[in-house]
Design an enzyme around this catalytic site. Structure first.
Site, PDB file in Angstrom:
ATOM      1  N   ARG A 137     -36.418  96.706 134.772  1.00  0.00           N
ATOM      2  CA  ARG A 137     -35.671  97.185 133.639  1.00  0.00           C
ATOM      3  C   ARG A 137     -34.564  97.949 134.650  1.00  0.00           C
ATOM      4  O   ARG A 137     -34.980  98.839 135.571  1.00  0.00           O
ATOM      5  CB  ARG A 137     -36.577  98.102 132.949  1.00  0.00           C
ATOM      6  CG  ARG A 137     -35.844  98.626 131.862  1.00  0.00           C
ATOM      7  CD  ARG A 137     -35.791 100.035 131.237  1.00  0.00           C
ATOM      8  NE  ARG A 137     -36.568 101.057 132.150  1.00  0.00           N
ATOM      9  CZ  ARG A 137     -37.593 101.919 131.643  1.00  0.00           C
ATOM     10  NH1 ARG A 137     -38.014 101.673 130.288  1.00  0.00           N
ATOM     11  NH2 ARG A 137     -38.246 102.719 132.365  1.00  0.00           N
ATOM     12  N   MET A 193     -75.073 113.225 112.152  1.00  0.00           N
ATOM     13  CA  MET A 193     -75.398 113.649 110.561  1.00  0.00           C
ATOM     14  C   MET A 193     -76.849 114.250 110.533  1.00  0.00           C
ATOM     15  O   MET A 193     -77.474 114.497 111.659  1.00  0.00           O
ATOM     16  CB  MET A 193     -75.061 112.660 109.501  1.00  0.00           C
ATOM     17  CG  MET A 193     -73.323 112.673 109.495  1.00  0.00           C
ATOM     18  SD  MET A 193     -72.938 111.861 108.411  1.00  0.00           S
ATOM     19  CE  MET A 193     -73.362 110.111 108.817  1.00  0.00           C
ATOM     20  N   LYS A 253     -78.524 102.063 109.151  1.00  0.00           N
ATOM     21  CA  LYS A 253     -79.899 102.323 109.229  1.00  0.00           C
ATOM     22  C   LYS A 253     -80.671 101.759 107.865  1.00  0.00           C
ATOM     23  O   LYS A 253     -81.895 100.888 108.076  1.00  0.00           O
ATOM     24  CB  LYS A 253     -80.215 103.862 108.764  1.00  0.00           C
ATOM     25  CG  LYS A 253     -81.550 104.396 109.225  1.00  0.00           C
ATOM     26  CD  LYS A 253     -81.676 105.818 109.354  1.00  0.00           C
ATOM     27  CE  LYS A 253     -80.995 106.248 110.621  1.00  0.00           C
ATOM     28  NZ  LYS A 253     -80.295 107.854 110.393  1.00  0.00           N
ATOM     29  N   GLY A 304     -40.244  98.426 123.671  1.00  0.00           N
ATOM     30  CA  GLY A 304     -40.462  99.399 124.189  1.00  0.00           C
ATOM     31  C   GLY A 304     -40.867 100.376 123.314  1.00  0.00           C
ATOM     32  O   GLY A 304     -40.305 101.207 122.542  1.00  0.00           O
ATOM     33  N   ARG A 339     -81.014  99.431 115.815  1.00  0.00           N
ATOM     34  CA  ARG A 339     -79.512  99.361 115.775  1.00  0.00           C
ATOM     35  C   ARG A 339     -79.049  98.561 116.987  1.00  0.00           C
ATOM     36  O   ARG A 339     -79.793  98.788 117.985  1.00  0.00           O
ATOM     37  CB  ARG A 339     -78.895 100.621 115.440  1.00  0.00           C
ATOM     38  CG  ARG A 339     -79.318 101.439 116.582  1.00  0.00           C
ATOM     39  CD  ARG A 339     -78.455 102.924 116.122  1.00  0.00           C
ATOM     40  NE  ARG A 339     -79.032 104.028 116.895  1.00  0.00           N
ATOM     41  CZ  ARG A 339     -79.108 105.364 116.796  1.00  0.00           C
ATOM     42  NH1 ARG A 339     -78.285 105.620 115.715  1.00  0.00           N
ATOM     43  NH2 ARG A 339     -79.395 106.107 117.638  1.00  0.00           N
ATOM     44  N   GLU A 359     -35.882  99.170 121.309  1.00  0.00           N
ATOM     45  CA  GLU A 359     -36.428 100.632 121.256  1.00  0.00           C
ATOM     46  C   GLU A 359     -35.772 101.369 120.158  1.00  0.00           C
ATOM     47  O   GLU A 359     -36.094 102.628 120.108  1.00  0.00           O
ATOM     48  CB  GLU A 359     -36.157 101.280 122.608  1.00  0.00           C
ATOM     49  CG  GLU A 359     -37.020 100.553 123.769  1.00  0.00           C
ATOM     50  CD  GLU A 359     -36.672 101.188 125.347  1.00  0.00           C
ATOM     51  OE1 GLU A 359     -37.508 101.802 125.672  1.00  0.00           O
ATOM     52  OE2 GLU A 359     -35.499 101.101 125.748  1.00  0.00           O
ATOM     53  N   SER A 394     -38.267  92.711 124.848  1.00  0.00           N
ATOM     54  CA  SER A 394     -39.633  93.409 125.094  1.00  0.00           C
ATOM     55  C   SER A 394     -39.365  94.645 124.388  1.00  0.00           C
ATOM     56  O   SER A 394     -38.482  95.593 124.621  1.00  0.00           O
ATOM     57  CB  SER A 394     -39.669  93.723 126.555  1.00  0.00           C
ATOM     58  OG  SER A 394     -40.538  94.454 126.998  1.00  0.00           O
ATOM     59  N   ASN A 449     -42.736 103.028 122.963  1.00  0.00           N
ATOM     60  CA  ASN A 449     -43.048 104.467 123.213  1.00  0.00           C
ATOM     61  C   ASN A 449     -41.630 104.806 122.719  1.00  0.00           C
ATOM     62  O   ASN A 449     -41.711 105.873 121.559  1.00  0.00           O
ATOM     63  CB  ASN A 449     -42.978 104.793 124.810  1.00  0.00           C
ATOM     64  CG  ASN A 449     -43.959 104.166 125.495  1.00  0.00           C
ATOM     65  OD1 ASN A 449     -44.999 103.824 124.833  1.00  0.00           O
ATOM     66  ND2 ASN A 449     -43.911 104.070 126.775  1.00  0.00           N
ATOM     67  N   ASP A 450     -40.439 104.442 123.107  1.00  0.00           N
ATOM     68  CA  ASP A 450     -39.199 104.938 122.471  1.00  0.00           C
ATOM     69  C   ASP A 450     -38.974 104.511 120.960  1.00  0.00           C
ATOM     70  O   ASP A 450     -38.687 105.222 120.032  1.00  0.00           O
ATOM     71  CB  ASP A 450     -38.102 104.526 123.332  1.00  0.00           C
ATOM     72  CG  ASP A 450     -37.687 105.571 124.427  1.00  0.00           C
ATOM     73  OD1 ASP A 450     -37.532 106.677 124.156  1.00  0.00           O
ATOM     74  OD2 ASP A 450     -37.753 105.137 125.623  1.00  0.00           O
ATOM     75  N   TYR A 486     -46.593  88.135 124.775  1.00  0.00           N
ATOM     76  CA  TYR A 486     -47.258  88.782 125.920  1.00  0.00           C
ATOM     77  C   TYR A 486     -47.232  90.178 125.723  1.00  0.00           C
ATOM     78  O   TYR A 486     -46.597  90.776 124.878  1.00  0.00           O
ATOM     79  CB  TYR A 486     -46.683  88.349 127.384  1.00  0.00           C
ATOM     80  CG  TYR A 486     -45.297  89.203 127.394  1.00  0.00           C
ATOM     81  CD1 TYR A 486     -45.452  90.466 128.208  1.00  0.00           C
ATOM     82  CD2 TYR A 486     -44.217  88.533 127.446  1.00  0.00           C
ATOM     83  CE1 TYR A 486     -44.204  91.234 128.111  1.00  0.00           C
ATOM     84  CE2 TYR A 486     -43.089  89.087 127.365  1.00  0.00           C
ATOM     85  CZ  TYR A 486     -42.882  90.540 127.943  1.00  0.00           C
ATOM     86  OH  TYR A 486     -41.702  90.968 128.312  1.00  0.00           O
TER      87      TYR A 486
HETATM   88  C1  PEP Z   1     -41.040 102.471 126.150  1.00  0.00           C
HETATM   89  O1  PEP Z   1     -40.110 103.143 125.543  1.00  0.00           O
HETATM   90  O2  PEP Z   1     -41.730 101.866 125.420  1.00  0.00           O
HETATM   91  C2  PEP Z   1     -41.005 101.903 127.588  1.00  0.00           C
HETATM   92  C3  PEP Z   1     -41.757 101.092 128.089  1.00  0.00           C
HETATM   93  O3  PEP Z   1     -40.075 102.579 128.239  1.00  0.00           O
HETATM   94  P1  PEP Z   1     -40.311 104.105 128.920  1.00  0.00           P
HETATM   95  O4  PEP Z   1     -41.664 104.648 128.656  1.00  0.00           O
HETATM   96  O5  PEP Z   1     -39.985 104.052 130.108  1.00  0.00           O
HETATM   97  O6  PEP Z   1     -39.081 104.907 128.141  1.00  0.00           O
HETATM   98 MG    MG Z   2     -38.287 103.384 126.764  1.00  0.00          MG
END
Ligand code: PEP
Ligand code: MG
Length: 856
Positions: free
Chosen positions: A599, A101, A21, A747, A323, A726, A745, A749-750, A832
């Site tokens: 996979r 605010m 602002k 992973g 803004r 992973e 690749s 998540n794991d 990628y």
């Molecule tokens: C991961 O673990 O990131 C993954 C892509 O495998 P998944 O989610 O199937 O365990």
């Molecule tokens: Mg996994």
């Protein structure tokens, strides 16, 4: 350190210090636009305030007084003087936080100034209105007194009450509620207000807003103290908010609302329904023309659609704020593309204007036209934010849950509703226009919103609403359109995602610019064709186990897992092979010349096993064994800690035949495609490895099997073999592993689960407290934990390239579709990212933005 600035000392490059602002007001002053004068207390001062234990230091007080002195000279007005200086005091963080605010208007009013103001304006209604509003706002913002108490008092006393009496009673109420006397000294009022605004940075709704929008808690807010102009002075005065383009559909037109004889907050509070801005053309044509000219200047100067607050005092226009306007995802793309066509932006600048995170909203389409004809129209409000939503009606934010699709229906939304808005599919309000809080916040989040549907009467006790003769109870489904403002009973079917010409052009620019490849996580032909349509360059993760969950395939794999007889196992494996070969063939054919990474089996086997009694009984029939025997076999297969148990490539070490039949199916399907002239690029990926020896053991088996297929088919295909990264150990030993594979690749998540030691399935139960207490800033399963997990990724990239210069690297965890994580993956040099089909567009745009940022 300088703590307080005059408007003329700043510009919009100083937004980090002066807030959005303040910086924009200073800029408007610089380019000669009509704005009331003022001073800005910096974010540096706010951070110092918190460092000093939430106290306003003497140094800050002195600087404020010095600058107020100058302001008095510039304006020719004085605090409590003969021409009294009244000011607004407003918060303004570097990042826009609409409605989050606080604002105080008419500061400087007291028993002395009220008399002086009477001498100037000779308008008792107006002057006392200022005074009453000030007491109420001051009490609310500084002393936390509910505003309804003041409104109730005014109502009780009625219109005929003597105005002095009203003020006296308001002060009495202030005293009763706060235990303190109302401060008469203007400077004392100002310091108390600054203190309250600094404090508001840490209020609950501001904290929640920051968390949702990932705004840094350390940033702090500036405070803008600005000379008041009076929109409530007379019939030629008013206040309004307008956008330089339509924030809902992106059309190039001034879009906004105003109220005559009204002050600041009236317009956004949703209490009186404002007039559309076109009416101003008739009511005050000169003001309208001037506003149109200024809107154009501001848009061209800021190279973005502007959201402008203005006040008209006795026929003269003043700007109070500008803004970059929040807009629907649809409008965002349209405006960006049109501004390039108009020569206002370069393509790169336009790409940076669209928040990729809201793009999935664009892909949810609209209601089917034929369905609308048959649907029951309950009523119509205003189109607050584009999109459509279906959900169960809920009348209170605290009853909106993530598990259900919900539409939050409120009389009017307030900042307390922020959490409910963020969780609901859509929002409906009874009051308020297109610039009301609900609409602004919904648009910012890319949520569909209908505002100002006055036909709705909410009965909070019975938890139902009445609308044009219909009653809808909480929990019943409605469908709403943020394109038209229409509200329908029940679930109205939606059309397929719409990918309009503007979006296509925008995505094409992003593709030209980005460096990262964008692939999709897809396990079925349906998903793959969706992602391909959005622009995915092949499949970065095909989770084969998901194929087993389709139709009756589950019984084959269950039979294979629970069978003890080698012949039965062999037969089941053959059947699985045939099913998988067909699945792979269909996917390869669809994807064509692009890469498909398949996979191999990953989850613990017990995930496939029957859980319900009727399914176990069916299993008894298939295998011809007793119920007790089935239960015993299931018990034997159960891991104590399944995510760290018998899963991933551990399955291939104990039962190589599982991976072998999958590899065989992949290669045979590829050969079949090759014979049909399709140049497939299969890549086989091994999950969850912990080291090179393990990988070599599995690889040896797979290659043997693949060579057998080549021999049998008398044909070869090019294929690649890679691994998921992973586990922390795999990352630490990436150089050794890289020599044996063509690609990595991640992973994530794991990798997040194994690095942080947090279960990806259970962490939702305890993580909220981590965010609330500032232990973690972002959800690590959504945005990569750059400092920890990211460090391992970076190390593995460096080690991997040392071990194998040719290696290709990507990511296929959920983070592959998250803009902030994508920027990190781009920076560390992955080739990628791979994400779910609906996130492909997000990833393309985020990758282009990241490349532009990294390049610069
Ligand atoms: C991961 O673990 O990131 C993954 C892509 O495998 P998944 O989610 O199937 O365990
Ligand atoms: Mg996994």
């Amino acid at each position: 350190m300088k703590r307080v600035y005059l408007f003329e000392e700043g510009n919009k490059e100083m937004i980090n210090i002066l807030g959005g602002k303040g910086g924009n007001l200073a800029e408007m002053k610089k380019i000669g636009l009509p704005i009331p004068e003022g001073i800005i207390i910096s974010t540096d001062a706010c951070r110092e305030y918190y460092k000093d234990g939430q106290t306003i230091s003497e140094k800050l007080k002195n600087e404020v007084l010095e600058q107020i002195d100058k302001l008095e000279k510039i304006t020719g007005k004085e605090f409590e003087g003969d021409r009294p200086l009244l000011v607004s005091v407003r918060s303004g963080a570097p990042v826009s936080m609409p409605g989050m605010m606080d604002t105080i208007l008419n500061l400087g009013m007291n028993d002395k100034t009220v008399e002086k103001m009477m001498g100037i304006f000779h308008n008792e209604e107006f002057v006392y209105d200022l005074y009453f509003r000030f007491i109420q706002m001051f009490a609310e913002i500084v002393m936390c007194v509910e505003k309804e108490k003041f409104f109730k008092l005014k109502e009780e006393l009625g219109k005929e009450v003597d105005r002095k009496e009203l003020i006296a009673r308001a002060k009495e109420l202030y005293g009763e509620e706060t235990g303190k006397e109302f401060p008469e000294c203007a400077k004392e009022q100002l310091f108390m207000a600054i203190d309250a605004i600094f404090n508001s940075w840490e209020n609950e709704r501001a904290k929640v807003y920051r968390r949702i929008n990932r705004i840094d808690d350390e940033m702090g807010t500036a405070v803008v103290v600005q000379e008041m102009v009076f929109g409530n002075l007379n019939e030629k005065s008013g206040t309004g908010v307008a956008f330089t383009r339509n924030p809902s559909n992106g059309d190039k037109e001034i879009f906004g609302e105003y109220l005559l004889k009204a002050q600041g907050e009236d317009i956004v509070a949703g209490i009186r329904t404002p007039e559309p801005i076109e009416r101003l053309k008739e009511q005050l044509p000169e003001v309208y023309n001037e506003f149109s000219k200024i809107a154009k200047i501001l848009e061209e100067h800021n190279k973005d659609m502007q959201d402008i607050e203005f006040t008209i005092e006795d026929g003269k226009l003043f700007l109070l704020q500008t803004r970059n306007g929040k807009r629907s995802p649809y409008a965002a793309v349209k405006i960006a593309v049109e501004m390039v066509r108009e020569g206002l932006l370069s393509k790169e600048e336009a790409i940076m204007k669209v928040d990729p995170a809201v793009l999935p909203q664009l892909l949810h389409g609209n209601f089917e036209e034929s369905a609308i004809k048959k649907a029951t129209l309950l009523g119509k409000g205003l189109a607050g934010s584009a999109g459509v939503a279906i959900g169960r009606v809920v009348f209170a934010s605290e009853r909106v849950h993530t598990k259900e699709m919900t539409i939050l229906v409120r009389e009017e939304t307030s900042p307390e509703d922020i959490k409910g808005i963020s969780l609901a599919q859509g929002i409906v309000t009874v009051k308020g226009g297109a610039t009301s809080h609900g609409a602004v916040v919904a648009r910012g989040m890319g949520k569909c919103c209908v505002t100002g549907c006055g036909a709705i009467k909410i009965d909070d006790i019975r938890r139902e609403m009445h609308i044009n003769g219909y009653t809808v109870k909480e929990g019943e489904f409605i469908s709403i359109s943020g394109y038209t403002g229409e509200i329908y009973l029940g679930k109205v079917p939606l059309t397929k995602p719409q990918f309009d010409e503007n979006l296509k052009e925008f995505v094409a620019w992003c593709k030209e610019i980005k460096r990262l490849g964008i692939r999709m996580n897809a396990d079925t032909v349906g998903d793959a064709s969706l992602g391909k349509g959005f622009g995915a360059e092949g499949i970065g993760l095909c989770r084969t186990e998901h194929m087993f969950f389709q139709k009756d395939k589950i019984w084959t794999i269950r039979g294979m897992i629970l069978s003890h007889n080698p012949e039965e196992v062999r037969l089941a494996l053959e059947k699985l092979h045939d099913m998988q070969k067909e699945d792979f063939y269909n996917i390869f054919k669809l994807v064509g010349n692009d890469v498909v990474i398949v996979r191999l089996l990953d989850p613990p086997l017990h995930e496939f096993l029957p859980k319900e009694q009727k399914d176990k009984e069916k299993m008894c029939e298939i295998l011809n064994v007793s119920y007790e025997e089935i239960e015993r076999r299931i018990r034997n297969l159960k891991d104590e800690n399944p995510m760290l148990g018998h899963r991933g490539c551990r399955l291939a070490v104990t039962r190589p035949e599982l991976y072998n039949i999958q590899a065989r199916a992949i290669i045979e399907a590829s050969i079949q495609c090759k014979r049909e002239g399709i140049d497939v690029k299969p890549e086989i990926m091994i999950p969850l490895i912990i080291g090179a020896k393990e990988l070599q053991f599995i690889k040896k088996n797979l290659i043997k099997e693949i060579e057998r297929v080549f021999e049998g088919e008398r044909m070869r295909v090019d294929y690649k073999l890679g691994t998921m990264m992973e586990t922390p150990r795999a990352c630490l030993l990436a150089d050794e592993i890289a020599t044996d594979v063509d690609f990595f690749s991640f992973g994530t998540n794991d990798l997040t689960q194994t690095t942080m030691g947090l279960s990806r399935d259970d962490s939702v139960k305890f993580m909220p407290e981590y965010y609330e207490n500032g232990i973690l800033k972002v959800e690590p399963f959504a945005t990569i934990d750059e400092r920890g997990v990211g460090k391992l990724v970076k190390l593995a990239v460096e080690l991997g390239r040392k071990g194998n210069k040719e290696i290709e690297m990507g990511v296929c965890g959920e983070h592959g579709g998250d803009p902030k994580s994508i920027e990190f993956f781009d920076r560390v040099g992955l080739n990628y990212v791979s994400c779910s089909p609906f996130r492909v567009l997000v990833a393309i745009v985020a990758a282009a933005q990241s490349h532009i940022l990294n390049k610069n």
